[in-house]
Each structure stands twice: as C-alpha cells, then as structure tokens.
Write a protein that holds these residues in place. Structure first.
Motif, PDB file in Angstrom:
ATOM      1  N   LEU A  56      -4.654  10.096   2.161  1.00 19.00           N
ATOM      2  CA  LEU A  56      -4.514  10.358   0.732  1.00 19.00           C
ATOM      3  C   LEU A  56      -5.871  10.412   0.044  1.00 19.00           C
ATOM      4  O   LEU A  56      -6.099  11.256  -0.828  1.00 19.00           O
ATOM      5  CB  LEU A  56      -3.636   9.292   0.099  1.00 19.00           C
ATOM      6  N   THR A  57      -6.773   9.512   0.456  1.00 25.43           N
ATOM      7  CA  THR A  57      -8.124   9.543  -0.104  1.00 25.43           C
ATOM      8  C   THR A  57      -8.732  10.918   0.123  1.00 25.43           C
ATOM      9  O   THR A  57      -9.254  11.547  -0.794  1.00 25.43           O
ATOM     10  CB  THR A  57      -9.013   8.494   0.589  1.00 25.43           C
ATOM     11  N   THR A 103       0.841  -1.202   0.000  1.00 25.05           N
ATOM     12  CA  THR A 103       0.000   0.000   0.000  1.00 25.05           C
ATOM     13  C   THR A 103       0.868   1.240   0.000  1.00 25.05           C
ATOM     14  O   THR A 103       0.630   2.188  -0.730  1.00 25.05           O
ATOM     15  CB  THR A 103      -0.875   0.044   1.259  1.00 25.05           C
ATOM     16  N   LYS A 104       1.900   1.160   0.835  1.00 26.54           N
ATOM     17  CA  LYS A 104       2.773   2.314   0.971  1.00 26.54           C
ATOM     18  C   LYS A 104       3.402   2.664  -0.375  1.00 26.54           C
ATOM     19  O   LYS A 104       3.448   3.823  -0.788  1.00 26.54           O
ATOM     20  CB  LYS A 104       3.853   1.977   1.995  1.00 26.54           C
ATOM     21  N   ASN A 158     -11.517   1.673  -1.271  1.00 28.92           N
ATOM     22  CA  ASN A 158     -11.909   0.264  -1.340  1.00 28.92           C
ATOM     23  C   ASN A 158     -10.726  -0.638  -1.054  1.00 28.92           C
ATOM     24  O   ASN A 158     -10.852  -1.711  -0.475  1.00 28.92           O
ATOM     25  CB  ASN A 158     -12.478  -0.058  -2.724  1.00 28.92           C
ATOM     26  N   LYS A 159      -9.553  -0.218  -1.493  1.00 29.49           N
ATOM     27  CA  LYS A 159      -8.370  -1.045  -1.332  1.00 29.49           C
ATOM     28  C   LYS A 159      -7.967  -1.152   0.131  1.00 29.49           C
ATOM     29  O   LYS A 159      -7.323  -2.105   0.536  1.00 29.49           O
ATOM     30  CB  LYS A 159      -7.236  -0.419  -2.134  1.00 29.49           C
ATOM     31  N   THR A 160      -8.351  -0.145   0.906  1.00 34.26           N
ATOM     32  CA  THR A 160      -7.837  -0.102   2.269  1.00 34.26           C
ATOM     33  C   THR A 160      -8.919  -0.254   3.321  1.00 34.26           C
ATOM     34  O   THR A 160      -8.643  -0.186   4.500  1.00 34.26           O
ATOM     35  CB  THR A 160      -7.136   1.245   2.508  1.00 34.26           C
ATOM     36  N   ALA A 182      -9.752   8.216  -5.565  1.00 38.24           N
ATOM     37  CA  ALA A 182     -10.057   8.231  -4.129  1.00 38.24           C
ATOM     38  C   ALA A 182     -10.881   7.013  -3.738  1.00 38.24           C
ATOM     39  O   ALA A 182     -10.604   6.349  -2.732  1.00 38.24           O
ATOM     40  CB  ALA A 182     -10.798   9.512  -3.774  1.00 38.24           C
ATOM     41  N   ILE A 183     -11.894   6.689  -4.556  1.00 37.05           N
ATOM     42  CA  ILE A 183     -12.748   5.542  -4.229  1.00 37.05           C
ATOM     43  C   ILE A 183     -11.938   4.245  -4.303  1.00 37.05           C
ATOM     44  O   ILE A 183     -12.051   3.363  -3.455  1.00 37.05           O
ATOM     45  CB  ILE A 183     -13.961   5.502  -5.185  1.00 37.05           C
ATOM     46  N   TRP A 184     -11.062   4.179  -5.306  1.00 34.78           N
ATOM     47  CA  TRP A 184     -10.217   2.996  -5.455  1.00 34.78           C
ATOM     48  C   TRP A 184      -9.327   2.822  -4.228  1.00 34.78           C
ATOM     49  O   TRP A 184      -9.208   1.750  -3.657  1.00 34.78           O
ATOM     50  CB  TRP A 184      -9.376   3.150  -6.719  1.00 34.78           C
ATOM     51  N   LEU A 185      -8.727   3.948  -3.794  1.00 34.46           N
ATOM     52  CA  LEU A 185      -7.870   3.904  -2.611  1.00 34.46           C
ATOM     53  C   LEU A 185      -8.653   3.453  -1.395  1.00 34.46           C
ATOM     54  O   LEU A 185      -8.177   2.649  -0.593  1.00 34.46           O
ATOM     55  CB  LEU A 185      -7.299   5.297  -2.336  1.00 34.46           C
TER      56      LEU A 185
END
Lengths: 342, 305, 307
Positions: free
Chosen positions: B210-211, A5-6, B299-301, B294-297
C-alpha cells in the motif's frame, strides 16, 4: 497488531476510493444545483478550430453558460485546419477560424452535406515591433521584412547584412543601419507565425522560388510576454506579435509603420478595422446551419456571440472590433450560407 | 571476498599510516564533515526556496479568491479561473489507476515472487518490468496518443501502463520482505500455495504494498507530459446539466498538472504570475497528503520482525 | 484400524487443486501484461519510425536545426541539447546527491536522519511540471540571468539546473541505500586501523558502495534524458530549435521535441513526415533509456550480490 494494521489499511483504501467516487458525483450535483438560471435550454455545444479564436469563444461560452447552466459546452483550439476537418465531418457545431475557409475545405463540407454560415466577427492585427530606443527605422515594407526575416535572411546578425538581398527586391528602405539584428517572435507552432508568413512573406518567397517560411535562426517563444521582453531587451530588435500585446506594452516597445504597397500605416484600431493597415487577418466563426435549426442552444450562443455583450470578449482577448456589425448580424439573422470569398 | 577488495584494504592501511603521521588530520576530517553537511543543506535550501517562492507568488490568489479558487472550474478569465475541473480529472485518473494498475501489478508481483520458477520466462519478465520502469513518460504518451480517445479513460489507461512497473517493483519488494517462516507456518498446516499467499503472505505484505501504491498514485497525479501527447483540454468546457456518468468520462477532461502547464503560458500575465503558482500549491498539497500517508504507513509497519 | 493414506489423499481435494490452477493462470496473465505493454510500445513506435526513416530525405537529417514543420529534421540538434541539459543536470546532482547521501548514511544521527530523509524524499516527489515552472520563473531570471547577462529568457542552462534539482534526490536515495548496505564490519576494520571517519567514508565505504553509486548515477542520467516538462517549459516550448552548443541558447531535447509537436497548432503541421518524425524520436529515446537502464540494473545486481 496485524489485525489492526489490516483494518487501518482497508479503511484507508476504502476511504480513498469513496472519496474519489463521491467527489466525482459532487461534480454532477454542483452543476445541477447551479441551474438557477432562467435559460431552460439543454443539450451541448462543441466548438473547435483556431487557437487564436479560442479565447473569444471560451470567454463567451463561460459568460453565456452562466445564463444557461444546463447546456454543456466544449471549446477546443487545435488549429483552423483541424477545426474545419471536424466541422465538415459534422462533428462540431461551430468552427473557429483565423482565415476564411479554403476551397477544398468548403468542397469537403459540401460533399458531406454540411451547410455553413460564415460570420466575420473581429480583426486581429499583427504589430511589427522594435525597441522604443530605435529611432533609425520607423516604417518597413513587405520587402524590408522579407530581407530581414525571410528564408533568405538566415545568418544575418546585423541589419546591414540584409542590404545586398534588399537590393534585389523592390520598394525597400535599404541601406539599413549597421546595428545588431535581434529577432524575437512567435514559434512555428503558433497561428501568429502562420499569419505573418502568409500575409507578409509568402508572395515574395513564391516569386523567388523559396519556401514560405521565416528564417529559422531567431528566438522563438510561445509566450507573448516573453517576446515583448526580448524585443525591449535590445535597442535594435525586431519582431512581431498580435496587436493586443503591443497595446498592453506600449511603454516597452514601439510598433513600426508598415507599407503594404499603399504607403506607411501604423496599427491602430481604426486602421486595422478599415483594412488600411496591411498585416491583419479576419477572425470568423462558422456555424453549422442544420444544427442551428435543431438546437435552440446553438442559436442562443451565436446570438450572444454577436451581441454587444458578447463582443466585450473581443476586446478582452485583445482583437479589434469591426467598424459595423450590421452586415454580419444580417447574415446571421437570415441564416445566409456560403463563404463570401469563394 | 574478491581480490580487488583486498587490494583496497592494503591501500587503506598505507593511507592510514600516512594520515596518522600528519597533524592536519583533525581539521581535514572536520572539513570533510562540514562539506557533506553543506551539500545536504544546499539540497534542503533549494527545496525551501522553491516552496517559499511558489507560496509567495500564490498568496494573492488565495487571499483574494479563497476557497472559490478550488471550487471554480477551468476558465480563460483570470477572475473566475479555478482548479476544480483539474482536481476532478486527476481524481478520475487516480481511480482508473487504482482499478487497473493496482490489481494487475500486485498479481504480477505475486507471480514473480511466489509462483515463478527461475525460468527464462520469469527472468525475461523481471527484466521487462525493470526496463519498462525506466521508459520516459512521454513515450507512454505516444503509445496512448496512437489510440483515438482524448478522454479521461485513455489518460487513465496510459497512466496505468506508466505506473504498472513501479507497482510491480514495490509490491515485489514488500512480498520479498515477508520472512519464509511465515510461509512455512502456512504450509505446515496443509495450506495450498494460494492459501498461503492469500492468508499469510498478503496480510503481512499489504502495508508495504500500500505504501508503494500510494507513492505510485502520487506519480500518476503529477505526470503531465503523456497527457499533453494524448490530448487534454486547456480551454473551456463544462458538461451539460443532464450529463450521465458515461458522458462525463468520455467527454473532455483536464488534470491539475496540465492546468499548471497551460496557465504558465497563458498570455494574460495573471495566469503565470499568481494563478499557476496557486494551482501548484493545490497540486503539492494533494501530493504531500499522499506522501505523508505513505511515510506514516511505512513508519507504522517498519521492523515488524 | 489405521486408515490407509493414498497418494490421492495427500494431493488434497480436486476442487482445491482446480482453484489453485485457476489462480496461477490469473497471475501469469497479469505478469504477461507488462510484456504486452512493452510489445505495444515497440510496435507503435517502430511502425511510424520506419515509415519516417524509409521516406525521409536523408540530407534533411543534417541541417541547421530541428524544424520538423518545415521538413528539417536535424537529429544532432536534439542529441546535443539532450546531452547539454542532462550534463548540466548531472553536474548539479552528483555533488549534491552524493554529499547528501554520504551525510545521511555516515554522519547523521538517527534522530536527524528521521527528519532529513523524508525531506529529501519530498523533493523527489515534486512533479516535473512544478520544477519546470520554477526553472522558468525563478532559476532563469534570478539565477541564470544574474550570472550570465547575455542569457535569453529561455536557456538550456535554466532547464539543466531544473533537471539537476529533479534528479538530485534520486542520486541521494539510491546512493544512500548502497552506502547503508556496506557491512559495518568493513567500517570497524578501518577504524581499527586508526582511520577516522572521513578516511573511512572516502577509502572504504565509497569504494565498497561504488556499484550502487554508479547505478544511481546511470538511473539519474536516464531520468534526465527522459525528462520532458522542465525542458519543454524552461528551454523554449516552441516547434523548432537551431543547432547550438551554447547552454545559454534555447534548445530542444528529444522529449521536448515530441511534446512541442504534439501540442502545437495544426496549420503548419502535418506537412510531409512531421508526424512520423515524432515516433522516430520516440523510438530513439526509448532505445537510449533502455540501454542505460539495463546498464544500471547490472550494477544494482552487482552490489546486491556483494553483501
């Protein structure tokens, strides 16, 4: 997982940043690449002043810069007064103006040692408009316009409401028809509003001890197309716009003849150019003489402005050409300074 | 629980008893369900109509001009008018926001969440941030307008001030979502507070931060009103061929949303009819890419612990 | 044998502690930037606003309309228009936003929700200049003019509807969060008593999420009052407006008045207190939205604390 992720996040941030930086440097490269022209001129020009003249200066700047791509040009339109303030402080090369320079502005220039060349390059006519279905009225005098649109007409909803006020004025066409008075015109922030007040209303308002302004209660718009819609939307409407918009919309609206004291005259390119149509204003550019002596680019731009090619922009922006460009070109060629009227 | 809730529960029981005795309960429930669905669908239909309307109006521009609409600069000539200058201005503003609002905002969030003791100062700071987030953008414009620069720097600084509270709030939320166990693990091996923040809290909170930042950037790119008050070019300008970086950032500028605004009231009909919609499409594509990221980030996290 | 641990050792080495202190100072400084921004806003507004209110002829604050370029500063015109436009916006946003929120929170399957929620969020991400353009070129001619034939090209109605579209997603997302925060146990208790979903939503979830829902509405109202571009473009982007209560007339809100003054030509501007009036209106706007936001934050805190 976390490490991944980082990395992703860092990469995203980095690419965003790199993209931003590289595209701003793209900007520089595109401008340099485009320098295939034969101009060879450099430097930059700053043109400010009237928002009415701005389109002509901007169109000319764009066309001229295609030949001289190395020169930077900025054209702004904050207004004639703001423009002169900057011009007389020596900040701008050219000041666009939709009226001649005022005495105090010229004095300001003189105090700062700024000599200017006044170039009258076109005329803007204001058309007083009504619906094409309105056959009750065909000609209006300044007094009529004052009675119907001036500061004392506030609250009049019918043309005939103005009969009483018109009785106090000379040279009106009263009594007016008993029909709805629907007014659509430019708002107070526009130069067209200003010119209308100055040319048509100011003298009568001064005589009667009123503010030089229109009535506030009308539909104002910053978009001339909307004004045309408003005027064509009612059979007994009244309003005004720049001549160009009347010309482009002759099927929707009709222009009234105007009597400025010498009989009824309709707006045509001829009557506007020769000054017989009373509601017209001159359009100028004022060139800083000292800067013109220093900058080849400035000379080349003004040459282009007054050339036959440059004057196409006058048509494109919807203003009327002068009958004869000999005198103004003469003023420019000889670099004659000072204002003609002062 | 409070007494008011208890009262509400009693009301519910009475209601339920009445409801059960009525035979209409089934269709009334269905009607309610359908009503809610209808309201949601109306919202979505509005979005669809908006996008379709703008796209249809924009189509002629893209069909006739193609890529040149995106690579041409500001112009009052409808045949050569493009959005390139606006894209550059918007990117420049975004870069300034990243450089200013992001570090200051995230640092403020770290202070509020990790350092600030529950003192009057920190509570005041918290309230200030929340109130600032609700200040209308045009007021920031008045603030930026009282400085004298009509350049992209003034615009970028004003936009940074505008989005700063939003960066702080989203970053705070991301930091707050990091479980204490992560911090305690750090302290357990003898790390100082800053070390815990730097190597334990921040890596875990970064995706969330970041999102938020990407969404904030979208906000800064879409804002128009403050720029109008600060002063922004709407006519024509082009930098000289030998312009340095400094010349460019202190000279005239324009931004994508400002182009949409100024074209919508340009007098030649082409500007409002098809060029402004085409500029809107370019603006929306930029924003959708940012929002998508942003949405991708997110969902990924999501749900990592 | 065993080394003696001193207090000094436990404190760690001095370099580390110094860095710790420096980092903290940096963070505090960053935090203070927000306070500095607030102070700057208030200072920049208050100075000019004061010179306006102390010099203005008080009778010009109550006239036929807002015409700052001719010295008529009728503040009620701006307040009325702001109220009308924000009111129309709320009339659109409350049913749409709450309906969407309730459906998303209580009815939508997780799969549907995964698609529907981002779509609503897309609507939230549309810049106001785009909605302003759309209100002017679509809502005004295709919706308002069709329903009310007397409507002018610029109306507060069209602007209000545009503002409604702008704030609907705000009501929807904040309310949905509040409904999602209602514990499952409350719903289960309701089902256990034999209530169906509709009754549960109306009589259990809604009341329990009320403070969050109210917060979303106040936030939306504050956003509607602070919105500039939609009103500026669709309600008549000109320098003045008559005082009117008719939503089918053009109007000037506080925000649009600031934008109109700032973008106009100079020739009539700069008379008397025109420039200062801009800051007075800005201060008024700042104080109104500040009050609304504090109120909304109070409600948000309430529902956060509840569960």
């Amino acid at each position: 997982m976390k490490k991944l992720t980082k990395i992703v996040v860092l990469a995203a941030a980095l690419s965003l940043f790199v993209a931003a930086c590289s595209s701003s440097s793209d900007d520089t490269t595109t401008t340099t690449e485009a320098s295939g022209g034969d101009g060879g001129l450099t430097g930059s020009l700053l043109i400010s002043g009237s928002s009415t003249v701005e389109p002509v200066s901007a169109l000319n700047a764009e066309a001229w810069r295609a030949i001289h791509p190395e020169v930077g040009v900025t054209v702004e339109g904050p207004g004639t007064g703001d423009g002169f303030a900057k011009f007389c402080a020596g900040e701008t090369d050219i000041s666009d103006a939709s009226r001649a320079i005022k005495e105090e502005e010229a004095a300001d220039c003189e105090a700062n040692g700024i000599e200017f060349i006044e170039l009258l390059f076109a005329i803007d006519g204001l058309s007083v408009l009504t619906s094409t279905n309105n056959d009750a009225v065909s000609c209006v005098s300044f007094s009529d316009l004052y009675a119907l649109l001036g500061p004392e007409s506030t609250g009049f909803t019918s043309w005939s409401d103005a009969d009483g006020l018109a009785g106090e004025l000379d040279g009106t066409n009263a009594p007016y028809p008993d029909a709805d008075l629907v007014v659509t015109a430019p708002g107070e922030e526009s130069g067209t509003y200003d010119s209308f007040v100055e040319i048509v209303l100011e003298d009568i308002a001064d005589e009667r001890g009123q503010d030089a302004a229109t009535r506030p209660d009308y539909t104002a718009s910053a978009n001339d197309n909307v004004i045309i819609e408003g005027i064509s939307g009612s059979d007994t409407s009244l309003g005004w716009v720049g001549y160009a918009f009347f010309l482009a919309n002759q099927d929707k609206v009709s222009a009234l003849e105007v009597d400025g004291g010498d009989g009824c005259v309709g707006p045509t390119p001829e009557t506007i150019a020769d000054g017989t149509y009373p509601i017209a204003r001159p359009l100028f550019i004022y060139v800083n003489k000292a800067k013109a002596e220093e900058s080849e680019a400035l000379v080349s731009y003004v040459d282009y402005y007054l050339s036959d090619e440059g004057l196409n922009s006058v048509d494109q922006a919807g203003y009327v050409r002068l009958a004869d460009y000999g005198p103004v070109r003469e003023v420019w060629e000889t670099r004659t300074t000072g204002a003609a009227d002062l | 629980m409070t007494t008011s809730i208890t009262r509400r529960q009693e009301a519910t029981q009475a209601d339920v008893a009445k409801a059960i005795q009525r035979s209409g309960i089934q269709w009334r429930s269905t009607l309610f369900h359908a009503g809610l669905l209808l309201l949601l669908l109306t919202t979505l239909v509005i979005l669809l109509v908006l996008l379709a309307d703008i796209m249809i109006k924009a189509w002629p521009t893209f069909a006739e001009r193609g890529v040149s609409f995106v690579t041409d600069g500001l112009s009052l000539n409808p045949e050569t008018a493009g959005v390139f200058t606006g894209i550059m201005g918007s990117i420049a503003i975004a870069v300034i926001v990243i450089l200013l609002a992001f570090p200051i905002g995230v640092s403020s969030a770290i202070y509020l969440e990790e350092y600030a003791p529950d003192t009057r100062l920190s509570r005041f700071l918290d309230t200030t941030v929340r109130n600032l987030a609700g200040v209308p953008s045009i007021v920031y414009g008045l603030l930026g307008g009282s400085t004298d620069g009509k350049n992209v720097i003034a615009a970028g600084i004003t936009m940074s001030a505008l989005v700063l509270p939003i960066v702080i709030i989203t970053a705070s939320e991301a930091i707050r979502a990091v479980p204490d166990s992560i911090r305690e693990a750090g302290y357990g091996v003898g790390a100082t507070k800053w070390e815990v923040v730097r190597s334990h809290v921040m890596p875990s909170a970064l995706p969330g931060i970041l999102t938020g930042t990407v969404l904030t950037l979208a906000r800064a790119i879409g804002e128009t009103a403050p720029l109008l008050v600060i002063g922004v070019a709407t006519g024509y300008f082009a930098p000289p061929g030998d312009a340095t970086f400094v010349d460019q950032i202190t000279g005239s500028y324009t931004a994508l949303p400002v182009i949409v605004f100024s074209w919508s009231r340009q007098t030649q009909a082409e500007f409002a009819d098809t060029l402004a919609p085409a500029a809107i499409i370019v603006l929306l594509v930029v924003l959708f890419v940012l929002n998508g990221a942003a949405i991708w980030l997110r969902n990924k996290t999501e749900n990592r612990w | 044998m065993t080394q003696q641990l001193t207090l000094e050792d436990l404190a760690g080495d001095a370099k580390r502690r110094n860095r710790e202190r420096r980092v903290k100072v940096l963070f505090v400084a960053a935090g203070l930037v927000s306070i500095a921004v607030s102070i700057l806003i208030i200072l920049s507004l208050a100075g000019e606003a004061w010179s306006f209110i102390s010099q203005v002829d008080l009778s010009s604050l109550w006239t036929v309309g807002w015409f700052p370029r001719r010295g008529l500063y009728d503040i009620p015109t701006l307040i009325i228009a702001t109220t009308i436009i924000a009111g129309i916006g709320m009339l659109v946003a409350i049913p749409l936003g709450l309906g969407a929120a309730a459906y998303l929170a209580e009815y939508a399957s997780p799969r549907a929700r995964r698609w529907l929620k981002p779509t609503v969020e897309i609507l939230a991400g549309i810049p106001s200049v785009v909605l302003g353009f759309w209100a002017l070129t679509f809502i005004s001619p295709e919706v308002v003019a069709r329903i009310f034939s007397s409507a002018k090209p610029f109306t507060m109605m069209a602007a209000g509807l545009g503002v409604g579209v702008l704030i609907t997603p705000l009501v929807a997302t904040v309310s949905e969060d509040a409904m999602k925060a209602v514990p499952m146990s409350l719903r289960e208790a309701s089902y256990g008593l034999g209530a169906d979903r509709a009754v549960t939503v109306r009589k259990v979830v809604f009341p329990a999420a009320l403070s969050g829902i109210v917060a979303s509405m106040i936030l939306a109202l504050s956003r509607a009052i602070g919105e500039t571009m939609i009103v500026f473009m669709a309600a008549g982007a000109v320098g003045g407006a008559l005082r009117t209560f008719n939503p089918l007339d053009p109007g000037q809100t506080m925000t649009a008045a600031i934008a109109a003054l700032a973008t106009g030509s100079d020739q009539v501007a700069g008379q008397g207190l025109t420039f200062q009036s801009l800051f007075f209106v800005g201060l008024l706007l700042f104080l109104i939205t500040l009050a609304l936001n504090s109120l909304s934050n109070r409600f948000v805190r309430k529902y956060r604390e509840q569960y």
